[in-house]
Motif scaffolding. Structure first.
Motif, PDB file in Angstrom:
ATOM      1  N   THR A 144     -11.807 163.994  32.174  1.00  0.00           N
ATOM      2  CA  THR A 144     -11.599 163.948  30.732  1.00  0.00           C
ATOM      3  C   THR A 144     -10.129 164.151  30.389  1.00  0.00           C
ATOM      4  O   THR A 144      -9.561 163.414  29.567  1.00  0.00           O
ATOM      5  CB  THR A 144     -12.466 165.013  30.034  1.00  0.00           C
ATOM      6  OG1 THR A 144     -13.833 164.760  30.345  1.00  0.00           O
ATOM      7  CG2 THR A 144     -12.272 164.990  28.536  1.00  0.00           C
ATOM      8  N   ALA A 145      -9.499 165.131  31.010  1.00  0.00           N
ATOM      9  CA  ALA A 145      -8.073 165.386  30.766  1.00  0.00           C
ATOM     10  C   ALA A 145      -7.219 164.202  31.205  1.00  0.00           C
ATOM     11  O   ALA A 145      -6.251 163.838  30.524  1.00  0.00           O
ATOM     12  CB  ALA A 145      -7.642 166.659  31.497  1.00  0.00           C
ATOM     13  N   THR A 170      -6.237 151.185  27.933  1.00  0.00           N
ATOM     14  CA  THR A 170      -7.549 151.823  27.818  1.00  0.00           C
ATOM     15  C   THR A 170      -8.661 150.798  27.642  1.00  0.00           C
ATOM     16  O   THR A 170      -9.788 151.148  27.358  1.00  0.00           O
ATOM     17  CB  THR A 170      -7.569 152.810  26.637  1.00  0.00           C
ATOM     18  OG1 THR A 170      -7.191 152.119  25.455  1.00  0.00           O
ATOM     19  CG2 THR A 170      -6.624 153.977  26.881  1.00  0.00           C
ATOM     20  N   PHE A 200      -7.597 161.436  28.613  1.00  0.00           N
ATOM     21  CA  PHE A 200      -6.875 161.811  27.403  1.00  0.00           C
ATOM     22  C   PHE A 200      -5.375 161.627  27.629  1.00  0.00           C
ATOM     23  O   PHE A 200      -4.672 161.052  26.798  1.00  0.00           O
ATOM     24  CB  PHE A 200      -7.187 163.262  27.015  1.00  0.00           C
ATOM     25  CG  PHE A 200      -6.444 163.716  25.804  1.00  0.00           C
ATOM     26  CD1 PHE A 200      -6.861 163.327  24.536  1.00  0.00           C
ATOM     27  CD2 PHE A 200      -5.330 164.527  25.920  1.00  0.00           C
ATOM     28  CE1 PHE A 200      -6.174 163.740  23.410  1.00  0.00           C
ATOM     29  CE2 PHE A 200      -4.631 164.940  24.805  1.00  0.00           C
ATOM     30  CZ  PHE A 200      -5.055 164.551  23.543  1.00  0.00           C
ATOM     31  N   VAL A 223      -2.714 159.185  25.670  1.00  0.00           N
ATOM     32  CA  VAL A 223      -1.512 159.714  25.020  1.00  0.00           C
ATOM     33  C   VAL A 223      -0.265 159.036  25.582  1.00  0.00           C
ATOM     34  O   VAL A 223       0.675 158.730  24.846  1.00  0.00           O
ATOM     35  CB  VAL A 223      -1.433 161.249  25.185  1.00  0.00           C
ATOM     36  CG1 VAL A 223      -0.083 161.781  24.762  1.00  0.00           C
ATOM     37  CG2 VAL A 223      -2.540 161.914  24.383  1.00  0.00           C
TER      38      VAL A 223
END
Length: 115
Positions: A73-74, A86, A77, A81
């Motif tokens: 998940t990190a 994506t 993310f 950023v």
């Protein structure tokens, strides 16, 4: 394309699983395959440990699974950023890479926890 159904029936719509709209219903970018397989592996390990009554291994696998999912998940993310792709092929590469990194680090966390 013909999809064979249980009972010998035939379905000619290969997107029936997504109500005929796989882009808007399920996995719009086609990125979940690697992540889902690795999660299935983790869940299988958890189930096996529970079935065998091995509480210590179950605890270790749970720690590894949570650590792996948190890492994945990190990573996703952070990729978003940072402006990494994506969607499409680039997104598939990013998502697959994040899933593999998460799985690897989750397994390492499990090993550390167990020792």
């Amino acid at each position: 394309m013909v999809v064979r159904l249980a009972g010998g029936g035939k379905e000619t719509n290969p997107y029936l699983y997504a109500e005929g709209d796989p882009v808007n219903r399920i996995d719009p970018n086609g990125l979940n395959a690697v992540s889902n397989l690795l999660l299935a592996k983790d869940l299988l390990e958890l189930g096996t440990d529970a079935w065998n009554g091995d509480g210590e291994a179950l605890e270790g696998d749970l720690v590894g699974t949570v650590a792996g999912l948190a890492t994945e998940t990190a990573c996703m993310f952070g990729a978003g950023v940072a402006g990494a792709a994506t969607a499409g092929v680039g997104g598939a590469i990013v998502a697959g890479g994040c899933a593999l990194v998460g799985s690897y680090l989750g397994d390492k966390e499990k090993d550390t926890y167990m020792n």
